[in-house]
Scaffold this motif. Structure first.
Motif: not given
Length: 317
Positions: A13-14, A16-17
């Protein structure tokens, strides 16, 4: 196909952010990780990082390259400065026991060797007894030298330098009789010297160096993604070999692996993007270490198991 859909891990997730995978690489080893004249990193380790970025982000160039000296490779990963380490880092019990890291798989099998001047007429490491040899600080080289020479009642004088460039320079200017490093890395170092033909890498390897892709141990989801990116690269080459060189076999393997994308927190095209970006493991090796690279490092242990090597792909079904 019945699969359990895992929740994407915090690291994925990180990443992708952020829009990029942060990858620890060497400070410059031809064939493994080295920036070209345009600032783009090239080499087997660099292409593994690209494969991770292609799978996770859809863009193989979405990598923040973090060149790091050997002593800081795991420190930088553990601190959270990096997401992966793909930097000719050998997988050892000591490293995995002493640091909160996991090795996701072997990227390249190698062994520590010696670069010497052809004019010195050396054919065996024993002939280096009592000589100064250049090594990189923060590696296992000094311990390997002590163990190998000690068993033979001999010793050498290792002189540690902070970077590969400094170690090679110490050898090139005559301050050290040999440069000691993994043999694949030595092939790249030899090629950068003004007269490569005046130098030779001895055939003897004094250690086992399974270089591997490393991640922190706090995110099993990210570990799973990185492990299967690497396994897909090897499995895709295996599929091509089994089909007599038919490249469409790699696409069939990508279709099969892609079906498990959601279970990994990815989509169903993740494996196809890897093929489009870097090809199979065999393509990566040939491009960076094969004859076309100017290094011509044979596959040997890095061949598939079916061809006498050690790369045994895990099933993709």
């Amino acid at each position: 196909m019945t699969t359990v859909v895992h929740r994407a891990g915090a690291t994925l997730n990180t990443v992708r952010e952020r829009g990029a995978v942060r990858a620890v690489v060497s400070q410059g080893i031809r064939g493994l990780s080295l920036p070209d004249g345009h600032g783009s990193w090239r080499g087997l380790d660099a292409d593994v990082a690209r494969a991770v970025a292609a799978a996770a982000l859809g863009d193989p160039e979405a990598v923040q390259w973090l060149p790091t000296d050997p002593a800081q490779r795991l420190t930088r990963l553990v601190s959270g400065d990096a997401d992966v380490a793909t930097c000719n880092l050998s997988w050892t019990l000591g490293r995995e026991a002493a640091h909160p890291v996991l090795f996701a798989g072997v990227t390249c099998y190698d062994g520590e060797g010696f670069l010497v001047r052809r004019a010195d007429g050396m054919s065996s490491p024993e002939q280096l007894a009592g000589r100064r040899v250049a090594i990189q600080a923060g590696t296992t080289t000094a311990d390997n030298l002590a163990a190998w020479f000690g068993r033979r009642g001999l010793r050498v004088e290792p002189v540690a330098y902070a970077t590969p460039a400094e170690a090679l320079a110490a050898y090139a200017d005559g301050g050290c009789t040999a440069y000691v490093l993994d043999r694949i890395a030595l092939a790249g170092a030899r090629a950068t010297l003004p007269h490569p033909e005046d130098h030779v890498v001895l055939e003897t390897a004094i250690s086992r160096e399974p270089m591997a892709l490393a991640v922190r141990d706090d995110d099993t989801g990210w570990f799973r993604v990185c492990r299967w990116v690497l396994q897909f690269l090897i499995g895709a080459e295996n599929a091509v070999r089994e089909e007599g060189g038919e490249q469409r076999a790699a696409r069939t393997a990508a279709d099969l692996a892609g079906g498990y994308g959601p279970a990994l927190g990815l989509d169903e095209r993740w494996a196809h993007r890897i093929l489009d970006a870097v090809g199979t493991y065999g393509d990566i090796y040939e491009r960076n270490l094969g004859p076309a690279s100017g290094l011509d490092v044979g596959r040997f242990a890095n061949a598939l198991w079916s061809e006498g090597g050690l790369h045994y792909p895990l099933p993709l079904h």
